[in-house]
Enzyme design. Structure first.
Site, short mmCIF file in Angstrom:
data_model
loop_
_atom_site.label_atom_id
_atom_site.label_comp_id
_atom_site.label_asym_id
_atom_site.label_seq_id
_atom_site.Cartn_x
_atom_site.Cartn_y
_atom_site.Cartn_z
N PHE A 138 -48.08 6.95 9.84
CA PHE A 138 -47.98 7.62 11.13
C PHE A 138 -46.62 7.32 11.77
CE2 PHE A 138 -48.98 8.24 15.63
CZ PHE A 138 -49.81 9.35 15.60
N ASP A 215 -53.39 -0.93 9.82
CA ASP A 215 -53.63 -0.01 10.93
C ASP A 215 -54.99 0.64 10.69
OD1 ASP A 215 -53.78 2.29 12.54
OD2 ASP A 215 -51.61 2.24 12.82
N TYR A 240 -59.64 5.45 21.14
CA TYR A 240 -59.96 6.79 21.66
C TYR A 240 -60.29 7.78 20.55
CZ TYR A 240 -54.92 7.30 20.79
OH TYR A 240 -53.66 7.28 20.22
N LYS A 241 -60.25 7.32 19.29
CA LYS A 241 -60.60 8.19 18.18
C LYS A 241 -62.10 8.05 17.90
CE LYS A 241 -55.87 8.42 16.69
NZ LYS A 241 -54.76 7.81 15.94
N ARG A 389 -56.76 19.65 9.52
CA ARG A 389 -57.54 18.43 9.36
C ARG A 389 -58.89 18.65 10.01
NH1 ARG A 389 -54.94 13.04 11.90
NH2 ARG A 389 -55.84 13.98 13.74
C1 LIG Z 1 -53.50 7.73 16.50
C2 LIG Z 1 -52.58 6.78 15.83
C3 LIG Z 1 -51.64 6.05 16.58
C4 LIG Z 1 -51.51 6.30 18.04
O1 LIG Z 1 -50.71 5.40 18.74
P1 LIG Z 1 -50.73 5.43 20.35
O2 LIG Z 1 -49.84 4.36 20.76
O3 LIG Z 1 -52.16 5.27 20.78
O4 LIG Z 1 -50.25 6.79 20.78
C5 LIG Z 1 -50.85 5.14 15.89
N1 LIG Z 1 -50.97 4.95 14.56
C6 LIG Z 1 -51.87 5.64 13.82
C7 LIG Z 1 -51.98 5.42 12.35
C8 LIG Z 1 -52.68 6.59 14.43
O5 LIG Z 1 -53.57 7.30 13.71
#
Ligand SMILES: *Cc1c(COP(=O)(O)O)cnc(C)c1O
Length: 415
Positions: A138, A215, A240-241, A389
């Site tokens: 990400f 992560d 929040y996911k 997705r």
């Molecule tokens: C959703 C997600 C994030 C989001 O980071 P925020 O700081 O909450 O915006 C980071 N890394 C991964 C792998 C994600 O899926």
């Protein structure tokens, strides 16, 4: 090709199959536990933003009425002060396979990543100057790792795994060495949904003398995680996911207990001081996981996820995973039958044992298709360059809803 659409009886058979799977789903009662969204036919983005539970509006109102509004600042002493640790322990117990005292809810995922990557990289031994990260990780993970490497004068080393099947021990073998400080990987890939072998990779990184940061953004709450059993060093994950904490709810950080005395996070605010109210001239960190805090915790943003954690605990994370596998297997079957004949490619592992909670499919027209679907109340996620997705949040998504989404994609590609 005269008629690219699948015969009507395929659709009818799939619908019957979806309804049978839903009828047999032991968790189906929980589908009604979420706030209704009028006009939404299929919500296939619960892995980007989970739906609120129906009890949340009253919980938030009660918080304002009975806590913040009336207890006022006294609530800090009585219940908010240790909320970051209590909630961290709850997430650990319900979803992470981690004993108490190693998990804390802190800041946004990005900020927690910064703290842990910086702390992990700096804790590595003499001569260890490399941070290993996968090319497909990400963006925020890659950007922050690059920033920390620059800050510490370290080097970023890229792994290039197969984009569908994700990172493996074989991908890592050539890049690990006595220079490896920290490896940063996603447990479930945000694009393909590929599920990495946490135990094997953690052991491999330790063998090389490095530390690993996992992560868990796309696994926490849908795939049972075994942080303690796998010996993982550091982890971070979104709330929040699949934990339905609401937009911008704070992330959690995990630090293995015996590593805690050996790390030092860089944002050393007063909330991580040994005595927060001493207001002394010098900073001294508090021992334990609380050292990961920096400033005043976002208490209001920590409320909604508590209801979801209760629901996951009630269902059991193993049962949640079983439902998740059923949903993704069914999505793959529906895509095979309705979409592959139209030129759609499966961009996720076919074997459910190697896949997390979402399925990604590809077609050159998918950017336009996604826009059209959103207009019809069918809400998947578009991922550059040509992926849709299908995020199938196990407790709030049915097989029939999943099929509706796939049929909508079929219809958008054929009219
Ligand atoms: C959703 C997600 C994030 C989001 O980071 P925020 O700081 O909450 O915006 C980071 N890394 C991964 C792998 C994600 O899926």
């Amino acid at each position: 090709m005269s008629d690219p659409t699948a015969p009507a009886d395929t659709t009818a058979e799939l619908l019957a199959a979806a309804r049978a799977l839903d009828a047999a789903d032991p968790l189906r009662a929980h589908l009604d536990a979420f706030v209704e969204a009028p006009g939404v036919q299929a919500y296939l983005d619960g892995n980007s933003l989970g739906r609120p539970l129906a009890v949340v509006p009253e919980r938030l109102a009660a918080f304002v009425r009975e806590d913040w509004g009336t207890r006022l600042i006294r609530s800090w002493d009585e219940q908010w002060m240790d909320l970051p640790e209590r909630l961290g322990d709850r997430i650990a117990e319900v979803a992470l396979g981690a004993a108490a005292g190693q998990t804390i809810v802190a800041d946004s995922t990005s900020v927690v990543l910064y703290k842990l990557i910086r702390a992990g990289a700096a804790a590595a031994g003499e001569g260890r100057t490399e941070i290993v990260i996968e090319e497909g990780n990400f963006p925020t993970d890659r950007f922050i790792a690059a920033g920390v490497a620059a800050e510490l004068g370290m080097e970023l080393v890229w792994v290039q795994p197969d984009p569908v099947h994700g990172v493996t021990v074989d991908d890592l073998a050539p890049v690990l060495s006595q220079r490896t400080a920290l490896v940063v990987l996603s447990h479930v890939d945000y694009r393909s949904g590929a599920l990495a072998d946490m135990a094997a990779i953690t052991a491999q990184v330790h063998e090389a003398g490095g530390l690993i940061l996992w992560d868990l953004c796309h696994s926490a709450g849908s795939v049972p995680v075994r942080l303690d059993d796998s010996g993982a060093d550091l982890a971070v994950g979104c709330t929040y996911k699949y934990l339905n904490g609401g937009p911008g709810s704070p992330a959690f950080a995990y630090v293995r207990r015996d590593l805690q005395p050996h790390i030092r996070q860089p944002i050393q605010g007063w909330w991580s001081a040994a005595d927060i109210f001493a207001m002394g001239p010098q900073y001294a960190p508090t021992p334990g996981i609380r050292q990961l805090l920096s400033g005043t915790p976002p208490v209001t943003s920590m409320l909604a996820m508590q209801a979801m954690l209760d629901l996951i605990a009630e269902a059991g994370i193993e049962a949640v995973r079983t439902k998740s596998v059923s949903l993704t297997d069914f999505a793959v079957r529906a895509a095979d039958e309705l979409l592959v004949p139209l030129g759609v490619r499966l961009l996720s592992p076919r074997d459910s044992a190697l896949r997390g909670g979402h399925v990604t499919i590809g077609h050159p027209d998918f950017q336009a298709v996604t826009q059209e679907l959103w207009g019809e109340g069918v809400i998947p996620d578009f991922r550059f360059p040509d992926g849709i997705r299908l995020g199938l949040s196990p407790l709030s998504t049915s097989h029939e809803e999943t099929l509706l989404g796939v049929i909508a994609v079929r219809d958008a590609l054929t009219h």
